[in-house]
Each structure stands twice: as C-alpha cells, then as structure tokens.
Design an enzyme around this catalytic site. Structure first.
Site, PDB file in Angstrom:
ATOM      1  N   LYS A  83      -5.236   1.925   7.679  1.00 46.12           N
ATOM      2  CA  LYS A  83      -4.791   1.085   6.557  1.00 46.12           C
ATOM      3  C   LYS A  83      -4.352  -0.264   7.121  1.00 46.12           C
ATOM      4  O   LYS A  83      -3.528  -0.349   8.029  1.00 46.12           O
ATOM      5  CB  LYS A  83      -3.615   1.767   5.871  1.00 46.12           C
ATOM      6  CG  LYS A  83      -3.693   1.787   4.380  1.00 46.12           C
ATOM      7  CD  LYS A  83      -2.547   2.620   3.858  1.00 46.12           C
ATOM      8  CE  LYS A  83      -2.546   2.638   2.360  1.00 46.12           C
ATOM      9  NZ  LYS A  83      -1.340   3.281   1.849  1.00 46.12           N
TER      10      LYS A  83
HETATM   11  C1  E4P Z   1      -1.031   3.505  -1.553  1.00 47.83           C
HETATM   12  O1  E4P Z   1      -1.781   3.656  -0.638  1.00 47.83           O
HETATM   13  C2  E4P Z   1       0.414   3.313  -1.423  1.00 47.83           C
HETATM   14  O2  E4P Z   1       0.864   4.198  -0.434  1.00 47.83           O
HETATM   15  C3  E4P Z   1       1.193   3.671  -2.674  1.00 47.83           C
HETATM   16  O3  E4P Z   1       0.343   4.017  -3.724  1.00 47.83           O
HETATM   17  C4  E4P Z   1       2.264   2.702  -3.022  1.00 47.83           C
HETATM   18  O4  E4P Z   1       2.908   3.157  -4.188  1.00 47.83           O
HETATM   19  P1  E4P Z   1       4.324   2.618  -4.677  1.00 47.83           P
HETATM   20  O5  E4P Z   1       4.127   1.301  -5.344  1.00 47.83           O
HETATM   21  O6  E4P Z   1       4.794   3.666  -5.636  1.00 47.83           O
HETATM   22  O7  E4P Z   1       5.195   2.527  -3.453  1.00 47.83           O
END
Ligand code: E4P
EC number: 2.2.1.2
Length: 219
Positions: A83
């Site tokens: 990522k």
């Molecule tokens: C996605 O890859 C992220 O880890 C996640 O969806 C972030 O979500 P949040 O806005 O609830 O922290």
C-alpha cells in the site's frame, strides 16, 4: 464484487475466513497500531489465513524509502500487496514497483484525478476513501461512480477498492455502481447478515416446529 476485510485483527480475519466470503484483507498503520503484534509477523500470519491479496502499507515519505520497504514486504508472501500513499513520491514508487511485478494499492485517494494518476503508474488497486469524504460533506459514492466510468472509458486494469466503508448501505451502493472490491470492517460484515424478517421468520418456524413435535408426541 470481491469483499476484503479492513483490519489487522487476526481473530476477526479467522472468523471471517470461516464464513467463506472473504477474498482479501487491507491493513493500514492505524489498524496495525491497535494490535499487539510485530508488523511483518502479523502480515505473514494474515497471508497464511487468507491466501488472497493482503495490503501492507509503507511508511516512508520518499520514493526510495517506499521502494525499499515494498521489496521487503513483498518477500513476506506472494499475497502481499504494497500500500502506497497517493503522493508524487508514492506514484514514482508505484511505477518502479509495478515494473518489478510487485502489486500495489494506492491509498488515500480522494479524487478521480488521483485515481487516473495511480492507474497510469500501473497500480494494481486504488483505494478511494468514501467514508472520510462523507464526513466532510461530500458524496463519497459519486467518486466511485466517476472512477468506475473513467477506468471503463480507457480500459484501465487497475481495480477499485471502495474503502473507508462505515455501514452496509455503503456496500450496497458500491455494488450498484460497480466497485470491483469493497473493504469492510468486521462489524459491517456482521450487520450485512442481519434482517429483522429473517429473525422473525426463523422464530415462527421454530415455534411451529415445536408445536408440531408436541402434537406428534401425543399421537
Ligand atoms: C482502506 O484501505 C483503509 O484501511 C480504510 O478503509 C480506512 O477507513 P477509515 O476511514 O474508517 O479509517
């Protein structure tokens, strides 16, 4: 539509795996920080359970650092997807990593223009954060619609992970507009199972079956 679990919690991942509906997992530094685990060990553990794409995020801010981290993470398992944050340095890193065959997930995407840049750099996935857009009064799902349309127009192979999902309605809308993948917290999966008519229906079936058994036993 594929469903990924958005967590680094191994118990939740094992439980979701038993349900047989999980295609992958996404993590981020916040989710990992909630766990009492060594990052690389936890990623390896998740990969063994899921045997599907598992996103692990880099924390460097320059392309060189991200590339170095990504190469190490990719060695943990063939399932690792690195990522990378949606920055100029991140996109440089994606270009290099995709040429090396390392899978990438460009995260913190909040506009269709950012998604185009990630796709052009060869990202395997883009993660638009719809919940965080809703939080600031934008229509998160409109972003998904735009990206779906653009990727279709140009036949981009990058898959869209609908991220920052807060409730089952987000999952439903993502499926309607054609998001490739939705990544969800475990609590949302649990809510997706629920319908009051199912509970009521089951209650009635059980009550009728009990009456029937009582009647038959008296015969
Ligand atoms: C996605 O890859 C992220 O880890 C996640 O969806 C972030 O979500 P949040 O806005 O609830 O922290």
């Amino acid at each position: 539509m594929k469903i990924f679990l958005d967590t680094a919690n191994i118990e939740q991942i094992k439980e979701a795996q038993k349900l047989g509906i999980i295609d992958g997992v996404t993590t981020n530094p916040t989710l990992v920080s909630k766990e009492n685990a060594v990052f690389e060990e936890r990623i390896s553990e998740i990969c063994e359970v899921v045997k599907g794409p598992v996103s692990a995020e880099v924390t460097s801010s320059n392309a060189e650092g991200m590339i170095e981290e990504a190469r190490k993470l990719a060695k943990i398992s063939e399932h690792v997807v690195v990522k990378i944050p949606m920055t100029q340095e991140g996109i440089k890193a994606v270009k290099v990593l995709s040429a090396e065959g390392i899978k990438t997930n460009v995260t913190l995407v909040f506009s269709a223009l950012q998604a185009i840049l990630a796709a052009k750099a060869g990202a395997t996935y883009v993660s638009p954060f719809i919940g965080r857009l809703d939080d600031i009064g934008h229509m998160g799902m409109e972003l998904i619609e735009q990206i779906v349309q653009i990727f279709k127009n140009y036949d981009y192979k990058t898959e869209i992970i609908v991220a920052s999902v807060r409730h089952p309605e987000h999952v439903l809308e993502a499926a309607i507009v054609g998001g490739d993948i939705v990544t969800v917290p475990f609590a949302v999966i649990e809510k997706m199972f629920k319908h009051p008519m199912t509970d009521l229906g089951l209650e009635r079936f059980n009550a009728d079956w009990k009456k029937y058994q009582e009647y038959m036993s008296k015969k």
